[in-house]
Design a protein around this motif. Structure first.
Motif, PDB file in Angstrom:
ATOM      1  N   LEU A 237       0.814  -1.213   0.000  1.00  0.00           N
ATOM      2  CA  LEU A 237       0.000   0.000   0.000  1.00  0.00           C
ATOM      3  C   LEU A 237       0.853   1.271   0.000  1.00  0.00           C
ATOM      4  CD1 LEU A 237      -2.734  -1.091   2.583  1.00  0.00           C
ATOM      5  CD2 LEU A 237      -3.061  -0.724   0.130  1.00  0.00           C
ATOM      6  N   ARG A 238       1.981   1.244   0.707  1.00  0.00           N
ATOM      7  CA  ARG A 238       2.849   2.430   0.735  1.00  0.00           C
ATOM      8  C   ARG A 238       3.469   2.677  -0.633  1.00  0.00           C
ATOM      9  NH1 ARG A 238       5.748   5.375   4.670  1.00  0.00           N
ATOM     10  NH2 ARG A 238       5.204   3.923   6.329  1.00  0.00           N
ATOM     11  N   ALA A 239       3.902   1.617  -1.296  1.00  0.00           N
ATOM     12  CA  ALA A 239       4.499   1.769  -2.631  1.00  0.00           C
ATOM     13  C   ALA A 239       3.486   2.358  -3.610  1.00  0.00           C
ATOM     14  CB  ALA A 239       5.005   0.419  -3.141  1.00  0.00           C
ATOM     15  N   GLU A 240       2.236   1.894  -3.525  1.00  0.00           N
ATOM     16  CA  GLU A 240       1.186   2.402  -4.417  1.00  0.00           C
ATOM     17  C   GLU A 240       0.992   3.905  -4.233  1.00  0.00           C
ATOM     18  OE1 GLU A 240      -0.301   0.946  -6.792  1.00  0.00           O
ATOM     19  OE2 GLU A 240      -0.148  -1.216  -6.443  1.00  0.00           O
ATOM     20  N   LYS A 241       1.186   4.388  -2.996  1.00  0.00           N
ATOM     21  CA  LYS A 241       0.991   5.801  -2.703  1.00  0.00           C
ATOM     22  C   LYS A 241       2.239   6.635  -2.989  1.00  0.00           C
ATOM     23  CE  LYS A 241      -3.246   5.734  -1.011  1.00  0.00           C
ATOM     24  NZ  LYS A 241      -4.352   6.525  -1.619  1.00  0.00           N
ATOM     25  N   GLU A 242       3.412   6.073  -2.749  1.00  0.00           N
ATOM     26  CA  GLU A 242       4.648   6.855  -2.809  1.00  0.00           C
ATOM     27  C   GLU A 242       5.349   6.806  -4.148  1.00  0.00           C
ATOM     28  OE1 GLU A 242       7.539   6.060   0.167  1.00  0.00           O
ATOM     29  OE2 GLU A 242       6.308   6.769   1.816  1.00  0.00           O
ATOM     30  N   VAL A 243       5.284   5.693  -4.821  1.00  0.00           N
ATOM     31  CA  VAL A 243       6.136   5.471  -5.994  1.00  0.00           C
ATOM     32  C   VAL A 243       5.378   5.751  -7.286  1.00  0.00           C
ATOM     33  CG1 VAL A 243       7.613   3.821  -7.195  1.00  0.00           C
ATOM     34  CG2 VAL A 243       7.427   3.741  -4.702  1.00  0.00           C
ATOM     35  N   SER A 244       5.936   6.603  -8.122  1.00  0.00           N
ATOM     36  CA  SER A 244       5.361   6.915  -9.422  1.00  0.00           C
ATOM     37  C   SER A 244       5.710   5.800 -10.407  1.00  0.00           C
ATOM     38  CB  SER A 244       5.911   8.252  -9.937  1.00  0.00           C
ATOM     39  OG  SER A 244       5.655   8.397 -11.314  1.00  0.00           O
ATOM     40  N   LYS A 245       4.683   5.125 -10.926  1.00  0.00           N
ATOM     41  CA  LYS A 245       4.920   4.046 -11.886  1.00  0.00           C
ATOM     42  C   LYS A 245       5.504   4.579 -13.193  1.00  0.00           C
ATOM     43  CE  LYS A 245       1.505   0.831  -9.993  1.00  0.00           C
ATOM     44  NZ  LYS A 245       0.227   0.136 -10.169  1.00  0.00           N
ATOM     45  N   LEU A 246       5.140   5.804 -13.519  1.00  0.00           N
ATOM     46  CA  LEU A 246       5.674   6.404 -14.745  1.00  0.00           C
ATOM     47  C   LEU A 246       7.170   6.657 -14.605  1.00  0.00           C
ATOM     48  CD1 LEU A 246       4.492   7.159 -17.471  1.00  0.00           C
ATOM     49  CD2 LEU A 246       4.207   9.493 -16.644  1.00  0.00           C
ATOM     50  N   LYS A 247       7.574   7.181 -13.446  1.00  0.00           N
ATOM     51  CA  LYS A 247       9.002   7.407 -13.200  1.00  0.00           C
ATOM     52  C   LYS A 247       9.749   6.075 -13.143  1.00  0.00           C
ATOM     53  CE  LYS A 247       8.940  11.935 -12.663  1.00  0.00           C
ATOM     54  NZ  LYS A 247       9.671  12.825 -13.583  1.00  0.00           N
ATOM     55  N   LEU A 248       9.081   5.075 -12.570  1.00  0.00           N
ATOM     56  CA  LEU A 248       9.696   3.754 -12.473  1.00  0.00           C
ATOM     57  C   LEU A 248       9.919   3.162 -13.869  1.00  0.00           C
ATOM     58  CD1 LEU A 248      10.490   1.979  -9.988  1.00  0.00           C
ATOM     59  CD2 LEU A 248       8.461   0.641 -10.466  1.00  0.00           C
ATOM     60  N   LEU A 249       8.949   3.381 -14.761  1.00  0.00           N
ATOM     61  CA  LEU A 249       9.073   2.879 -16.131  1.00  0.00           C
ATOM     62  C   LEU A 249      10.200   3.606 -16.872  1.00  0.00           C
ATOM     63  CD1 LEU A 249       7.890   0.853 -18.097  1.00  0.00           C
ATOM     64  CD2 LEU A 249       6.220   2.572 -18.797  1.00  0.00           C
ATOM     65  N   THR A 264       3.985  -1.176 -24.055  1.00  0.00           N
ATOM     66  CA  THR A 264       2.658  -0.567 -24.225  1.00  0.00           C
ATOM     67  C   THR A 264       1.752  -0.717 -23.014  1.00  0.00           C
ATOM     68  OG1 THR A 264       2.836  -1.170 -26.563  1.00  0.00           O
ATOM     69  CG2 THR A 264       0.691  -0.398 -25.793  1.00  0.00           C
ATOM     70  N   GLN A 265       1.618  -1.943 -22.529  1.00  0.00           N
ATOM     71  CA  GLN A 265       0.700  -2.209 -21.418  1.00  0.00           C
ATOM     72  C   GLN A 265       1.134  -1.487 -20.151  1.00  0.00           C
ATOM     73  OE1 GLN A 265      -0.074  -6.378 -20.698  1.00  0.00           O
ATOM     74  NE2 GLN A 265      -0.891  -5.996 -18.657  1.00  0.00           N
ATOM     75  N   GLN A 266       2.434  -1.585 -19.851  1.00  0.00           N
ATOM     76  CA  GLN A 266       2.947  -0.946 -18.627  1.00  0.00           C
ATOM     77  C   GLN A 266       2.848   0.579 -18.719  1.00  0.00           C
ATOM     78  OE1 GLN A 266       4.391  -3.446 -20.181  1.00  0.00           O
ATOM     79  NE2 GLN A 266       5.113  -4.986 -18.729  1.00  0.00           N
ATOM     80  N   PHE A 267       3.104   1.115 -19.921  1.00  0.00           N
ATOM     81  CA  PHE A 267       3.036   2.570 -20.092  1.00  0.00           C
ATOM     82  C   PHE A 267       1.610   3.068 -19.904  1.00  0.00           C
ATOM     83  CE2 PHE A 267       2.686   6.502 -22.576  1.00  0.00           C
ATOM     84  CZ  PHE A 267       3.723   7.236 -22.014  1.00  0.00           C
ATOM     85  N   ARG A 268       0.640   2.293 -20.419  1.00  0.00           N
ATOM     86  CA  ARG A 268      -0.769   2.675 -20.266  1.00  0.00           C
ATOM     87  C   ARG A 268      -1.162   2.671 -18.782  1.00  0.00           C
ATOM     88  NH1 ARG A 268      -3.071  -1.396 -22.679  1.00  0.00           N
ATOM     89  NH2 ARG A 268      -2.636  -0.585 -24.761  1.00  0.00           N
ATOM     90  N   GLU A 269      -0.743   1.608 -18.076  1.00  0.00           N
ATOM     91  CA  GLU A 269      -1.062   1.508 -16.644  1.00  0.00           C
ATOM     92  C   GLU A 269      -0.404   2.632 -15.852  1.00  0.00           C
ATOM     93  OE1 GLU A 269      -0.176  -1.417 -12.807  1.00  0.00           O
ATOM     94  OE2 GLU A 269      -0.020  -2.251 -14.835  1.00  0.00           O
ATOM     95  N   ALA A 270       0.865   2.916 -16.174  1.00  0.00           N
ATOM     96  CA  ALA A 270       1.602   3.959 -15.454  1.00  0.00           C
ATOM     97  C   ALA A 270       0.997   5.335 -15.711  1.00  0.00           C
ATOM     98  CB  ALA A 270       3.066   3.945 -15.876  1.00  0.00           C
ATOM     99  N   SER A 271       0.606   5.594 -16.943  1.00  0.00           N
ATOM    100  CA  SER A 271       0.012   6.893 -17.295  1.00  0.00           C
ATOM    101  C   SER A 271      -1.332   7.081 -16.586  1.00  0.00           C
ATOM    102  CB  SER A 271      -0.181   6.995 -18.813  1.00  0.00           C
ATOM    103  OG  SER A 271       1.067   6.898 -19.478  1.00  0.00           O
ATOM    104  N   THR A 272      -2.133   6.008 -16.545  1.00  0.00           N
ATOM    105  CA  THR A 272      -3.432   6.071 -15.862  1.00  0.00           C
ATOM    106  C   THR A 272      -3.245   6.342 -14.374  1.00  0.00           C
ATOM    107  OG1 THR A 272      -4.387   4.500 -17.437  1.00  0.00           O
ATOM    108  CG2 THR A 272      -5.554   4.803 -15.362  1.00  0.00           C
ATOM    109  N   ALA A 273      -2.275   5.644 -13.761  1.00  0.00           N
ATOM    110  CA  ALA A 273      -1.998   5.832 -12.337  1.00  0.00           C
ATOM    111  C   ALA A 273      -1.516   7.242 -12.056  1.00  0.00           C
ATOM    112  CB  ALA A 273      -0.947   4.819 -11.877  1.00  0.00           C
ATOM    113  N   GLU A 274      -0.711   7.793 -12.957  1.00  0.00           N
ATOM    114  CA  GLU A 274      -0.186   9.143 -12.777  1.00  0.00           C
ATOM    115  C   GLU A 274      -1.300  10.186 -12.856  1.00  0.00           C
ATOM    116  OE1 GLU A 274       3.442  11.350 -12.129  1.00  0.00           O
ATOM    117  OE2 GLU A 274       3.045   9.197 -12.248  1.00  0.00           O
ATOM    118  N   THR A 275      -2.201   9.998 -13.812  1.00  0.00           N
ATOM    119  CA  THR A 275      -3.340  10.916 -13.965  1.00  0.00           C
ATOM    120  C   THR A 275      -4.236  10.874 -12.732  1.00  0.00           C
ATOM    121  OG1 THR A 275      -3.327  10.570 -16.361  1.00  0.00           O
ATOM    122  CG2 THR A 275      -5.315  11.534 -15.399  1.00  0.00           C
ATOM    123  N   SER A 276      -4.487   9.661 -12.245  1.00  0.00           N
ATOM    124  CA  SER A 276      -5.327   9.477 -11.057  1.00  0.00           C
ATOM    125  C   SER A 276      -4.684  10.129  -9.839  1.00  0.00           C
ATOM    126  CB  SER A 276      -5.555   7.987 -10.809  1.00  0.00           C
ATOM    127  OG  SER A 276      -6.278   7.776  -9.631  1.00  0.00           O
TER     128      SER A 276
END
Length: 280
Positions: A237-249, A264-276
């Motif tokens: 739960l902490r990683a989901e809140k603290e870590v940017s998936k886009l930066k990680l990618l 493609t799949q990871q970038f889409r997920e990371a972009s969605t998480a970043e927007t949210s």
């Protein structure tokens, strides 16, 4: 012969009585331990129940009862309590804040915590986030980002950050859930053997399966119906809140010399998480 038989019988009876007595003591100790554990849970539930039962009139009376100076002091105490907990990345429970710090100030808990949150944001640049609304558990977050151009190096003063990012990266790139063997094999390729004591991390396996899990960066879950028993890792739960998936990618892209959008799949997920994340 009869005397000997009686004496032997007495010995057996005495030993049996001792055994029964010891067994009763063990059972009693176990029951007491269970009762104490249950009492702790009840106390914690009671502590949380107080917050939901406070009425508006109680809040008003509490405001009148304490001076602005006293409230300022209590806000500072809560901030200090949370900072101390956060040094070890220990999630903070509302019940603990109430029991150990808020105490008789429960009537204005919400007002105090709102000021605590503003203090963290304005003074420390941190955010107090509730990661478990059901059990009212909080963490302090500061957006973590991997160091670009240094894929396996560590942040100054915190050598475990690089280790954590490697593991989170593997989990993310493999769809969010991976078996523990893949983690250990990945670390071995980076010359970090979980079976050997490391100069920087010490017991690597303990750091990953105990420390990172306790801090809510990782989840370490038993896979059902496996023999021998197998485990898998997920983001905590902490990683989901603290870590940017886009930066990680982007971090992974630098590792492999590829454009992050090529996954493609990871970038889409990371972009969605970043927007949210930006919306919240």
């Amino acid at each position: 012969m009869s005397i000997h038989f009686v004496s032997v019988s007495c010995v057996y009876y005495s030993q049996g009585s001792i055994a029964m007595s010891q067994k009763k003591k063990a059972v009693s100790a176990s029951q007491n331990k269970t009762q104490r554990r249950s009492q702790v849970c009840l106390d914690e539930d009671d502590e949380d129940a107080h917050f939901s039962q406070i009425t508006s009139s109680q809040v008003q009376r509490a405001r009148e009862h304490f001076t602005p100076v006293q409230i300022d002091r209590k806000v500072a105490e809560v901030v200090q309590f949370i900072l101390i907990k956060d040094q070890k990345k220990i999630p903070i429970r509302r019940a603990d804040i109430g029991k150990h710090v808020i105490k008789e100030y429960k009537g204005i808990y919400t007002e105090i915590m709102n000021r605590v949150c503003r203090t963290f944001e304005q003074v420390f640049g941190l955010q107090l986030v509730e990661i478990d609304p059901k059990n009212h558990i909080y963490i302090l977050i500061n957006k973590l980002e991997p160091i670009h151009g240094e894929p396996v190096s560590m942040r100054p003063g915190n050598p475990k950050t690089g280790l954590l990012f490697v593991i989170l990266s593997v989990i993310f790139m493999k769809g969010g859930v991976i078996k523990e063997n893949l983690v250990w094999n990945t670390l071995k390729k980076l010359r970090v053997d979980p079976g050997e004591k490391h100069d920087e991390f010490g017991d690597v396996k303990k750091v990953v399966t105990d420390e990172f899990v306790r801090q809510k960066y990782l989840e370490y879950v038993k896979i059902p119906h496996t023999e021998p028993v197998e485990y898998e890792f997920r983001w905590g739960l902490r990683a989901e809140k603290e870590v940017s998936k886009l930066k990680l990618l982007e971090f992974v892209g630098e590792l492999f010399g590829q454009d992050p959008q090529s996954w493609t799949q990871q970038f889409r997920e990371a972009s969605t998480a970043e927007t949210s994340s930006q919306r919240t």
